[in-house]
Write an enzyme that holds these catalytic residues in place. Sequence first.
Site, PDB file in Angstrom:
ATOM      1  CB  CYS A   2      -0.948   0.081   1.194  1.00  0.00           C
ATOM      2  SG  CYS A   2      -2.026  -1.322   1.347  1.00  0.00           S
ATOM      3  NE  ARG A  27       4.530   1.941   0.031  1.00  0.00           N
ATOM      4  CZ  ARG A  27       5.529   1.716   0.866  1.00  0.00           C
ATOM      5  NH1 ARG A  27       6.766   1.926   0.469  1.00  0.00           N
ATOM      6  NH2 ARG A  27       5.297   1.285   2.084  1.00  0.00           N
ATOM      7  CD1 TRP A  74       0.290  -6.435  -2.965  1.00  0.00           C
ATOM      8  CD2 TRP A  74       0.013  -7.039  -0.832  1.00  0.00           C
ATOM      9  NE1 TRP A  74       0.632  -7.765  -2.850  1.00  0.00           N
ATOM     10  CE2 TRP A  74       0.472  -8.161  -1.549  1.00  0.00           C
ATOM     11  CE3 TRP A  74      -0.241  -7.191   0.537  1.00  0.00           C
ATOM     12  CZ2 TRP A  74       0.703  -9.406  -0.959  1.00  0.00           C
ATOM     13  CZ3 TRP A  74      -0.023  -8.416   1.132  1.00  0.00           C
ATOM     14  CH2 TRP A  74       0.448  -9.508   0.380  1.00  0.00           C
ATOM     15  CG  ASN A 100       1.505   1.025   4.167  1.00  0.00           C
ATOM     16  OD1 ASN A 100       2.645   1.440   4.134  1.00  0.00           O
ATOM     17  ND2 ASN A 100       1.250  -0.261   4.068  1.00  0.00           N
ATOM     18  N   GLY A 101      -0.721  -0.654   6.441  1.00  0.00           N
ATOM     19  CA  GLY A 101      -0.330  -1.394   7.638  1.00  0.00           C
ATOM     20  C   GLY A 101      -1.399  -2.405   7.972  1.00  0.00           C
ATOM     21  CE  LYS A 489      14.296 -11.160  -9.466  1.00  0.00           C
ATOM     22  NZ  LYS A 489      14.970 -10.464  -8.386  1.00  0.00           N
ATOM     23  CD  GLU A 492      10.249 -11.141  -8.228  1.00  0.00           C
ATOM     24  OE1 GLU A 492      11.447 -10.922  -8.191  1.00  0.00           O
ATOM     25  OE2 GLU A 492       9.468 -10.706  -7.366  1.00  0.00           O
ATOM     26  CG  HIS A 508      20.105 -37.288  -3.886  1.00  0.00           C
ATOM     27  ND1 HIS A 508      20.510 -38.493  -3.357  1.00  0.00           N
ATOM     28  CD2 HIS A 508      21.231 -36.640  -4.252  1.00  0.00           C
ATOM     29  CE1 HIS A 508      21.830 -38.554  -3.379  1.00  0.00           C
ATOM     30  NE2 HIS A 508      22.300 -37.438  -3.923  1.00  0.00           N
TER      31      HIS A 508
END
Length: 612
Positions: A2, A27, A74, A100-101, A489, A492, A508
Site C-alpha cells: 500500500c 507498493r 495491496w 498502510n499497515g 526472477k 515473479e 536424489h
Amino acid sequence: MCGIVGYIGEQNCVPVLINGLKSLEYRGYDSAGVAVLSGDTIGIRKTKGKVDNLSNLLLNEPISGKAGIGHTRWATHGAPSDMNAHPHFSNDDKIAVVHNGIIENYQELKAELEKKGYVFQSETDTETIAHLIDDYYKQGHDILESVRKTLERIEGSYALGVLCTDYPDQLIAARKESPLIVGLGKGENFIASDIPAILNYTKKAYILDDKELALVKADSVSLYDIDGNEIKKEVYTYKWDVEAAQKSGYDHFMLKEIYEQPKVVRDNLAQRFSEDGKSIELDGIKLGRAELENINLIYIVACGTAYYAGLVGKYLLERMVGIPVNADVASEFRYKEPLIDEHTLVIVISQSGETADTHSALKLAKSKGSRVLGIVNAVGSSIARDADDVLYTLAGFEIAVASTKAFSAQVVAMYLITLHIAMELGRIDNDTFEEIKQAMDLLPKQINDILTKAVPKIRRFVNKYIGSKNVFYIGRGLDYVVCMEGSLKLKEIAYLHSEPYAAGELKHGPIALIEEATLVVGIVTQEALFDKTKSNIKEVKARGAKVLAIAMQGNRSIEEVADDVIYIPRTHWMLTSLLANIPQQLFAYYMALELGEDIDKPRNLAKSVTVE
Ligand code: M6R
C-alpha cells in the site's frame, strides 16, 4: 504494501494525488482511491485495479479541491474490490482515512463499534480507524486529539492520512512501523509513503518516526509524539532527482534498472576503498580487529532476493574468513529462538529497509545483545535507523517489483564486507587483496559487456523455448545461489514454474521431472566445480532436457553438453555471482516480455512487504 499520498495547498490536489499514486504503485496495485475536500464535503472516488482505472473513473466523475488523500492498495484484509478500496470513511462521510499497515485488534474494535451502532461497509481492518476517530470526535475531542486517542487503541502497524470536513485547512498523518514522510513545499505540503510520490514538487521532508503524528497545513507542519507533546525534527533533503523515478526511455523500470547496474557497481566501488586502495572503508562502520575478534558467529537474515545476496555472503565469509555463518529467511529466523548472543554479528539485508520480517529479525537480534549491521538501500528507512551500523548500497531508487540493481549492490556489499573482515583478521594477504581489488575494478565494464553481447542470444533462446512450462536451474556452490535468484526472477515476472537445485541433488529426486524438452539453465562459473556440474548437465541432456548454460569465457567444452551458452567475462572466483546473474535477469525479463506479462507490476506482489 500500500502507498499513501496527501496534499494540501493552492493547487487542485487531484493531479498531485494521481501522479503520486502512480509513483507508489510499486507498493501495491489491487485498487486505488482518493478523498478530496471541497467546500464542506469530502468527495471519494475509488475502484478496483490499477491507478489508471482510478484516472478513468475521475474523467467520468471528476472532483477537485485543495486538500486530499490517496491510496494504492495491496490487499490484506478483504479481497481487492471497489468497496474494500481506500479511502474509508465515517458513517456521516465527515472523516476519510487512508492506511498502510495492519490493525491486529480490529475485530475487537469492530465489535465494540458495531455495538455503538457503527455500520461497516467493507471487510477491511482500516475502516475501524475511520469509525474510531469518529467516535472520539463525537465525544467532543478535536480531530487531532481524536486521531491520537485512536492510535492509543489500535495494535499493529500504520501509516495514516486523515481528512475531516470540519477542518478543511488541515490533514493529519501518523506512523508506526509503516513508512511515512511529510514533504515540505512553498505554500503547500504533502504526505507520502515514499519520496518518488512527491519528488516533482519537493526534495525536503520530515521522516516520521514510530508513534509520531503530523498536523499538516498549507503553510505549516506541526509534529507531535503519541502523548500529544509537540516535537521538533530535522528536515531531510533527498539527493535524487525526478529522473531517478522515471523510465527515461526504457519500456520498463526493470530494464532501466538492469542497465543501471554498471553505474551502481562503479558508485559502490568508488566510495569504499581507501585513497591508496589498500583497505576498505565502510561508511565509518566500526568493525575493526577488536570488534571482530569478539565475534564467533555471523548470522545473515533477509527475505527474497536480499536473502540470496546474503547467501553469496555466507559462502564467501566461510571460505575466506573462516567464521561460521548461518543464514535464514527473516520470517523463519524471527520465530525460531535463534542461538545468538553478544558474540554474534547479525547482518540484515534489505533494499527497502521496511520489510516487516527483516525489521522484526533485527529487533530480535538486538534484544539478544547481538550487534546488527544493516545493508540497506533506502536512506532513512526503518531498518537503516534501527541497525547498529548501516552500509548503504547506493543503488538509487529501485521501482520495478523484481529486484535487479539492488541485488547487485547487495552482492558487492557482501564482497566488500568479506574482504574487510578477512583483511582485519589477517585471513588474506595484501597480494590476494590486490588481486581481488583489480578484478572488482573490472566489474562495471564486464557487466556492460554482458548487457551488450548477451541480449540477442537470450532473445533467440527465449523465442525457441517460449512454450516451456517448467524451468530448472542447476549449479553448485556460489552458482547454486545464483540459480535461486534466477529462478525467483522467472517465477515473479514470467509466472513460470521454476526450481533451483544444487546440481548434485538432482539424482536424489528432481531428475524424475526432466523429460523431453524440459528447460534447464545450468550455471557453471566455478572453475573448481566445472567438471562436476558439466556431468550433471550431461545427465539432464541424456533425459531430453534443453540446456542454456552460463559459463566463464574460455570454458568452451561446455558446448559439448549445452544447447546454448552465454559466456561471462573471466573474473576471480568470488566475483562470478554478480556477472552470472545478469544474463538470468535478461532471460526472465525477455521471457516475461514475450509472454506479455506486466513486468514492473507482477500479479499479487508488492515491492515493499511491510506486513508479515
Ligand atoms: O526490500 P527488501 O530487500 O527487504 O525486500 C525483500 C524481498 O521482498 C524482495 O527481494 C523480493 O523478493 C523481490 N521482489 C525479488 O525480486
